[in-house]
Structure formats: structure tokens, C-alpha cells
Design a protein around this motif. Structure first.
Motif, PDB file in Angstrom:
ATOM      1  N   HIS A 142      17.208  -5.701   8.046  1.00 28.24           N
ATOM      2  CA  HIS A 142      15.924  -5.285   7.484  1.00 28.24           C
ATOM      3  C   HIS A 142      15.001  -4.740   8.566  1.00 28.24           C
ATOM      4  CE1 HIS A 142      14.872  -9.398   8.931  1.00 28.24           C
ATOM      5  NE2 HIS A 142      13.749  -8.777   9.277  1.00 28.24           N
ATOM      6  N   ILE A 143      14.067  -3.916   8.109  1.00 26.69           N
ATOM      7  CA  ILE A 143      12.878  -3.547   8.871  1.00 26.69           C
ATOM      8  C   ILE A 143      11.681  -4.016   8.058  1.00 26.69           C
ATOM      9  CG2 ILE A 143      11.396  -1.646   9.638  1.00 26.69           C
ATOM     10  CD1 ILE A 143      13.710  -1.711  11.446  1.00 26.69           C
ATOM     11  N   ILE A 144      10.815  -4.816   8.662  1.00 25.52           N
ATOM     12  CA  ILE A 144       9.522  -5.132   8.056  1.00 25.52           C
ATOM     13  C   ILE A 144       8.489  -4.287   8.777  1.00 25.52           C
ATOM     14  CG2 ILE A 144       7.744  -6.898   7.745  1.00 25.52           C
ATOM     15  CD1 ILE A 144      10.056  -8.942   7.479  1.00 25.52           C
ATOM     16  N   LEU A 145       7.855  -3.395   8.035  1.00 24.57           N
ATOM     17  CA  LEU A 145       6.898  -2.448   8.607  1.00 24.57           C
ATOM     18  C   LEU A 145       5.492  -2.852   8.170  1.00 24.57           C
ATOM     19  CD1 LEU A 145       6.952   0.203  10.313  1.00 24.57           C
ATOM     20  CD2 LEU A 145       6.735   1.436   8.149  1.00 24.57           C
ATOM     21  N   ARG A 146       4.756  -3.450   9.110  1.00 23.12           N
ATOM     22  CA  ARG A 146       3.372  -3.823   8.810  1.00 23.12           C
ATOM     23  C   ARG A 146       2.452  -2.626   9.059  1.00 23.12           C
ATOM     24  NH1 ARG A 146       3.703  -9.153  12.395  1.00 23.12           N
ATOM     25  NH2 ARG A 146       4.617 -10.635  10.905  1.00 23.12           N
ATOM     26  N   THR A 147       1.562  -2.377   8.116  1.00 21.50           N
ATOM     27  CA  THR A 147       0.607  -1.295   8.277  1.00 21.50           C
ATOM     28  C   THR A 147      -0.754  -1.765   7.793  1.00 21.50           C
ATOM     29  OG1 THR A 147       0.250   1.073   7.893  1.00 21.50           O
ATOM     30  CG2 THR A 147       1.102  -0.225   6.037  1.00 21.50           C
ATOM     31  N   SER A 148      -1.762  -0.891   7.882  1.00 17.60           N
ATOM     32  CA  SER A 148      -3.117  -1.356   7.570  1.00 17.60           C
ATOM     33  C   SER A 148      -3.998  -0.225   7.055  1.00 17.60           C
ATOM     34  CB  SER A 148      -3.768  -1.962   8.825  1.00 17.60           C
ATOM     35  OG  SER A 148      -4.004  -0.968   9.808  1.00 17.60           O
ATOM     36  N   TRP A 149      -4.999  -0.612   6.286  1.00 14.39           N
ATOM     37  CA  TRP A 149      -6.064   0.284   5.810  1.00 14.39           C
ATOM     38  C   TRP A 149      -5.477   1.594   5.269  1.00 14.39           C
ATOM     39  CZ3 TRP A 149     -11.184   0.065   9.049  1.00 14.39           C
ATOM     40  CH2 TRP A 149     -11.554  -1.273   9.255  1.00 14.39           C
ATOM     41  N   VAL A 150      -4.576   1.445   4.300  1.00 10.06           N
ATOM     42  CA  VAL A 150      -3.783   2.575   3.811  1.00 10.06           C
ATOM     43  C   VAL A 150      -4.611   3.456   2.871  1.00 10.06           C
ATOM     44  CG1 VAL A 150      -1.713   3.223   2.516  1.00 10.06           C
ATOM     45  CG2 VAL A 150      -1.671   1.227   4.043  1.00 10.06           C
ATOM     46  N   TYR A 151      -4.506   4.762   3.070  1.00 15.64           N
ATOM     47  CA  TYR A 151      -5.205   5.731   2.218  1.00 15.64           C
ATOM     48  C   TYR A 151      -4.352   6.981   2.085  1.00 15.64           C
ATOM     49  CZ  TYR A 151      -6.265   8.285   6.507  1.00 15.64           C
ATOM     50  OH  TYR A 151      -6.153   8.998   7.684  1.00 15.64           O
ATOM     51  N   GLY A 152      -4.643   7.784   1.081  1.00 18.67           N
ATOM     52  CA  GLY A 152      -3.882   9.008   0.891  1.00 18.67           C
ATOM     53  C   GLY A 152      -4.294   9.720  -0.379  1.00 18.67           C
ATOM     54  N   GLU A 153      -3.496  10.682  -0.752  1.00 22.12           N
ATOM     55  CA  GLU A 153      -3.820  11.550  -1.882  1.00 22.12           C
ATOM     56  C   GLU A 153      -3.586  10.865  -3.225  1.00 22.12           C
ATOM     57  OE1 GLU A 153      -2.686  16.111  -3.302  1.00 22.12           O
ATOM     58  OE2 GLU A 153      -1.958  15.323  -1.384  1.00 22.12           O
ATOM     59  N   PHE A 154      -2.690   9.864  -3.248  1.00 15.39           N
ATOM     60  CA  PHE A 154      -2.301   9.238  -4.513  1.00 15.39           C
ATOM     61  C   PHE A 154      -2.935   7.856  -4.652  1.00 15.39           C
ATOM     62  CE2 PHE A 154       1.257  11.998  -3.224  1.00 15.39           C
ATOM     63  CZ  PHE A 154       1.281  12.863  -4.309  1.00 15.39           C
ATOM     64  N   ALA A 176     -19.611  -3.041   8.632  1.00 12.19           N
ATOM     65  CA  ALA A 176     -19.415  -2.518   9.986  1.00 12.19           C
ATOM     66  C   ALA A 176     -18.890  -3.562  10.967  1.00 12.19           C
ATOM     67  CB  ALA A 176     -20.731  -1.942  10.509  1.00 12.19           C
ATOM     68  N   ASP A 177     -18.569  -4.781  10.484  1.00 13.22           N
ATOM     69  CA  ASP A 177     -18.085  -5.815  11.396  1.00 13.22           C
ATOM     70  C   ASP A 177     -16.616  -6.168  11.165  1.00 13.22           C
ATOM     71  OD1 ASP A 177     -18.428  -7.084   8.987  1.00 13.22           O
ATOM     72  OD2 ASP A 177     -19.773  -8.653   9.738  1.00 13.22           O
ATOM     73  N   GLN A 178     -15.869  -5.281  10.545  1.00  9.91           N
ATOM     74  CA  GLN A 178     -14.416  -5.394  10.438  1.00  9.91           C
ATOM     75  C   GLN A 178     -13.804  -4.142  11.052  1.00  9.91           C
ATOM     76  OE1 GLN A 178     -13.381  -5.978   6.286  1.00  9.91           O
ATOM     77  NE2 GLN A 178     -14.980  -7.508   6.019  1.00  9.91           N
ATOM     78  N   ARG A 179     -12.840  -4.340  11.966  1.00  9.78           N
ATOM     79  CA  ARG A 179     -12.215  -3.215  12.666  1.00  9.78           C
ATOM     80  C   ARG A 179     -10.744  -3.102  12.272  1.00  9.78           C
ATOM     81  NH1 ARG A 179     -14.496  -0.543  16.532  1.00  9.78           N
ATOM     82  NH2 ARG A 179     -12.549  -0.077  17.611  1.00  9.78           N
ATOM     83  N   GLY A 180     -10.269  -1.867  12.195  1.00 11.21           N
ATOM     84  CA  GLY A 180      -8.870  -1.646  11.878  1.00 11.21           C
ATOM     85  C   GLY A 180      -8.447  -0.226  12.186  1.00 11.21           C
ATOM     86  N   CYS A 181      -7.240   0.101  11.764  1.00 16.84           N
ATOM     87  CA  CYS A 181      -6.651   1.416  12.022  1.00 16.84           C
ATOM     88  C   CYS A 181      -6.319   2.074  10.687  1.00 16.84           C
ATOM     89  CB  CYS A 181      -5.380   1.284  12.845  1.00 16.84           C
ATOM     90  SG  CYS A 181      -5.574   0.395  14.408  1.00 16.84           S
ATOM     91  N   PRO A 182      -7.185   2.931  10.157  1.00 19.32           N
ATOM     92  CA  PRO A 182      -6.858   3.623   8.914  1.00 19.32           C
ATOM     93  C   PRO A 182      -5.537   4.380   9.048  1.00 19.32           C
ATOM     94  CG  PRO A 182      -9.166   3.950   9.480  1.00 19.32           C
ATOM     95  CD  PRO A 182      -8.512   3.302  10.671  1.00 19.32           C
ATOM     96  N   THR A 183      -4.691   4.245   8.044  1.00 26.58           N
ATOM     97  CA  THR A 183      -3.327   4.787   8.123  1.00 26.58           C
ATOM     98  C   THR A 183      -3.032   5.597   6.872  1.00 26.58           C
ATOM     99  OG1 THR A 183      -2.711   2.728   9.243  1.00 26.58           O
ATOM    100  CG2 THR A 183      -0.920   4.217   8.607  1.00 26.58           C
ATOM    101  N   SER A 184      -2.652   6.850   7.047  1.00 30.38           N
ATOM    102  CA  SER A 184      -2.385   7.704   5.895  1.00 30.38           C
ATOM    103  C   SER A 184      -0.981   7.464   5.348  1.00 30.38           C
ATOM    104  CB  SER A 184      -2.543   9.181   6.264  1.00 30.38           C
ATOM    105  OG  SER A 184      -1.407   9.649   6.971  1.00 30.38           O
ATOM    106  N   THR A 185      -0.855   7.585   4.048  1.00 25.08           N
ATOM    107  CA  THR A 185       0.467   7.456   3.441  1.00 25.08           C
ATOM    108  C   THR A 185       1.406   8.558   3.916  1.00 25.08           C
ATOM    109  OG1 THR A 185      -0.373   8.645   1.489  1.00 25.08           O
ATOM    110  CG2 THR A 185      -0.309   6.232   1.376  1.00 25.08           C
ATOM    111  N   ARG A 186       0.857   9.694   4.308  1.00 25.42           N
ATOM    112  CA  ARG A 186       1.718  10.766   4.844  1.00 25.42           C
ATOM    113  C   ARG A 186       2.418  10.293   6.115  1.00 25.42           C
ATOM    114  NH1 ARG A 186      -1.599  16.407   4.793  1.00 25.42           N
ATOM    115  NH2 ARG A 186      -2.467  15.500   6.698  1.00 25.42           N
TER     116      ARG A 186
END
Length: 291
Positions: A142-154, A176-186
């Protein structure tokens, strides 16, 4: 052949489009077509497609509702992934499973690495952590792929919500006191399509990885970028006011720090996500008809 489960979600839809654009053979099934907690249905999907890799893009993602809909969250995030992993193990088929930053409590000051201890704050995070454990227990492949703050067209996501509110309001109040890495579905879809052929032939790559948009920001910074990107197109420029998490209480607590260190993924697969700001601008243009 890649088998995609959870075809109706925002990542499932993006992954289908990306696979089609890259001429990658794939089959995709929605929840209505394959319920991931039904081992027989999952097994029939594998028998029908004979995939080289299975991607589980299905999940229960209603973070606040999960505090009440505990069983629904367990079924989607814990039981279902375990069922899929069990079927994949029986069929000797590698599995790519998508997980989340919510397995961490956000108390760490530095970016999270894969080996950091997990400590989820709410039901959603706990069920996603349990899903990771179920996958690991059922299959080594398996690969477990953790990601964060997901956004995209759908689907539904923060970026699309901000675009709607920018049309409707003159002021947006954003945490404004939560930090993360927005990640596109693309980017996530591209990452999965790079992983799939590699793990089909290299068992040394199995394990857990972090993958997120390059750079970090706050929800307030993310909202500012969205508003700035849409303003020249729509003529709308509401003010974006910074607030604290205490000013906007929610049923589920969020991690204060969701920033990921993605260097392990970059070293292993030779690929990294685009800067979150560039992807945000591009997707805003697509969604506002200017892309």
C-alpha cells in the motif's frame, strides 16, 4: 489499469479527468456503484477490471457533522478502507489510500513528517487514523498518501466557498491562526498517476507519504489570495478580516498546524506539488470563466 473507488468525489472526478487526458487506462466507480464497505462489491469491481493498482478516493469528509454522524464516518473512513485493503491483499493488487492532516493535533511547531506520532482531535481525524491502521494491517502493498486543505474544480471546498461569498458579501471573516498547505486536486491526481506505475513494479516504495501544495499559509491568507485572483475578473473585492479560531467556534477542533514536510515523497517519486498560490490563481480563473 487503475481502478478508482469514490469516483463521485472531488478527487475522484479530478483523477478520472487527469487519467483520460494522459491516456492512462482506468475504470471508476461511484458509491452508488460500489459501496466500499461491501467486500463482495469491491471484489466484483476488481474481478471486472483486473487493475494493476487500486485507488481509494472514497471518504466521509464532513468534519463537523462527523461529531454526530460517528457511524457514517467510521464506515467511510475506517471500515471501508479496511475492506478494500483486504480485497486488494487477496488479489495481490497494490492500493493507494488517501488520508489527511487531521490525523495530527497540530501542536508541533515545525512541519509534520511521516514518522511523527498521530493524535487526532475529533471524530473525523480519529476515523481517518483508524482507516490508515486498517490498511496497514490488511496489506503491506500500500501507499498511504496524506494530504491537506484540498481544493479544486469539482465538489465542495474552501476555494469555491470563498468565490461564492465574494459575490454575496462585502466582508469575509476568516480564521488566521491555523496554518497549512492548500493542495489542488490537480496536483494530487498527478501524484497518484506518478505513483501507480512505480509501485506496480517496485515494492520498496510502499509506505506512508506526505504530499501537499508547496508553501504554507493560513486560511485567511488563502482567502486573500482567492479574493485577489477573482477581483480583476468579477470586479468584486470584499475585505478579508482576520479572526481567531475562538471567534469562529466549530463542533470539531482543527489542527493549528497542518504544514507538511513532503521531502520524502519528492525524493521517492521525483515530483512535487506546485506552489499553492499559483494553483489557486489558476483554478480561480477556471471557475470564474477566465481560464
Amino acid at each position: 489499469m487503475i481502478l478508482i473507488l469514490g469516483a463521485g468525489g472531488q478527487l475522484g472526478q479530478e483523477l478520472q479527468r487527469s487519467a483520460s487526458n494522459k491516456a492512462v487506462p482506468h475504470r471508476a466507480f461511484s458509491h452508488a456503484e460500489v459501496d466500499i464497505v461491501d467486500a463482495g462489491a469491491v471484489a466484483r469491481a476488481l474481478d471486472a477490471t483486473r487493475p494493476t493498482v487500486v485507488v481509494n478516493a472514497a471518504a466521509y469528509t464532513k468534519v463537523d457533522l462527523a461529531e454526530k454522524e460517528i457511524e457514517a464516518a467510521r464506515l467511510g473512513n475506517e471500515i471501508g478502507p479496511g475492506v478494500i485493503a483486504g480485497v486488494c491483499a487477496a488479489e495481490r493488487t497494490p492500493l493507494i489510500h488517501i488520508s489527511t492532516d487531521y490525523v495530527f493535533d497540530g501542536a508541533k511547531s515545525a512541519p509534520y513528517v511521516e514518522s511523527d506520532p498521530i493524535s487526532p482531535l475529533g471524530v473525523y481525524g480519529r476515523t481517518k487514523a483508524a482507516g490508515e491502521a486498517a490498511v496497514r494491517e490488511a496489506t503491506d502493498h500500500h501507499i498511504i498518501l496524506r494530504t491537506s486543505w484540498v481544493y479544486g474544480e469539482f465538489g465542495n471546498n474552501f476555494l469555491k466557498t470563498m468565490l461564492r461569498l465574494a459575490r454575496e458579501r462585502d466582508e469575509l471573516r476568516v480564521v488566521a491562526d491555523q496554518r497549512g498547505c492548500p493542495t489542488s486536486t490537480r496536483d494530487i491526481a498527478d501524484a497518484i498517476l506518478r505513483i501507480a506505475p512505480r509501485i506496480a513494479s517496485d515494492a520498496n516504495l510502499y509506505g506512508t507519504y506526505h504530499f501537499a501544495g508547496a508553501g504554507a499559509t493560513t486560511w485567511h491568507g488563502f482567502a486573500n489570495r482567492i479574493v485577489d485572483a477573482q477581483a480583476p475578473i468579477t470586479g468584486r473585492r470584499p475585505s478579508v478580516v482576520a479572526i481567531t479560531s475562538a471567534d469562529y467556534p466549530t463542533p470539531a477542533r482543527r489542527p493549528a498546524n497542518s504544514v507538511f514536510d513532503c521531502s520524502l515523497f519528492e525524493r521517492s517519486f521525483g515530483f512535487s506539488a506546485h506552489p499553492w498560490s499559483e494553483e489557486t490563481d489558476a483554478i480561480v480563473k477556471l471557475l470564474t470563466g477566465d481560464g
